[in-house]
Design a protein around this motif. Structure first.
Motif, mmCIF file in Angstrom:
data_model
loop_
_atom_site.group_PDB
_atom_site.id
_atom_site.type_symbol
_atom_site.label_atom_id
_atom_site.label_comp_id
_atom_site.label_asym_id
_atom_site.label_seq_id
_atom_site.Cartn_x
_atom_site.Cartn_y
_atom_site.Cartn_z
ATOM 1 N N ARG A 7 0.874 -1.174 0.000
ATOM 2 C CA ARG A 7 0.000 0.000 0.000
ATOM 3 C C ARG A 7 0.905 1.216 0.000
ATOM 4 O O ARG A 7 1.788 1.343 0.844
ATOM 5 N N LEU A 27 -1.858 0.790 -4.802
ATOM 6 C CA LEU A 27 -1.095 -0.422 -4.554
ATOM 7 C C LEU A 27 0.015 -0.599 -5.580
ATOM 8 O O LEU A 27 -0.229 -0.510 -6.781
ATOM 9 N N PHE A 55 -7.169 -0.867 3.133
ATOM 10 C CA PHE A 55 -7.156 0.581 3.287
ATOM 11 C C PHE A 55 -8.077 0.950 4.454
ATOM 12 O O PHE A 55 -9.095 0.294 4.680
ATOM 13 N N VAL A 66 -8.879 -1.208 -2.624
ATOM 14 C CA VAL A 66 -8.337 -0.217 -3.546
ATOM 15 C C VAL A 66 -9.454 0.347 -4.427
ATOM 16 O O VAL A 66 -9.440 1.528 -4.786
#
Length: 153
Positions: A7, A27, A55, A66
């Motif tokens: 990340r 990512l 996240f 994502v």
């Protein structure tokens, strides 16, 4: 197929001093095809990556993907993920797919990613690359999709 997800707040890939792929938050996906892998493993790996909840949500918990956060993907081929170090101090890469098979699966993976996700950048297959990133967290997740065994009748 193997992948390592990082990340990132930002990431970029350079070849011969030129930036060829660059993203803001999202990512960094280091990906490797292994012997025996096919499109089924690539599809499963991509689906997992796009839906993996790594996240933070409003409460600070890893609860968003994502896709949920509108993050980008930077997909970089990295056959060294298949390294086997069990036989000594020099890694063996015999588990990695042959170069032509690896390239085909990498290109297929990127094509599918671009069809299913709006923000995808890449490295260059088999190139010497410099990868720059700001790991967010840090959060680094390894993934492996093994071939699905055939069902016998």
């Amino acid at each position: 197929m193997l992948a390592v997800l990082q990340r990132v707040a930002e990431a970029r890939v350079e070849v011969e001093g030129k930036v060829i792929g660059e993203i803001d938050a999202g990512l960094l996906v280091l990906v490797c095809a292994e012997r025996g892998d096919g499109v089924a493993e690539a599809d499963r790996l991509l689906a997992k990556i796009l839906k993996l909840r790594i996240f933070s949500d409003e409460a600070g918990k890893m609860n968003r993907s994502v896709q949920d956060v509108g993050g980008a993907l930077l997909v970089v081929s990295q056959f060294t993920l298949a390294a086997d170090t069990s036989g000594g101090n020099r890694p063996s890469f015999t588990g990695a797919a042959a170069p032509e098979d690896g390239r085909a699966l990498y290109e297929y993976f990127v094509e599918r990613a671009r069809k299913t996700h709006p923000h995808v950048q890449t490295g260059e297959f088999a190139a010497v690359m410099q990868v720059h990133l700001v790991n967010d967290g840090p959060v680094t997740i390894p993934l492996r999709m093994t071939p699905t065994p055939a069902i016998s009748a």
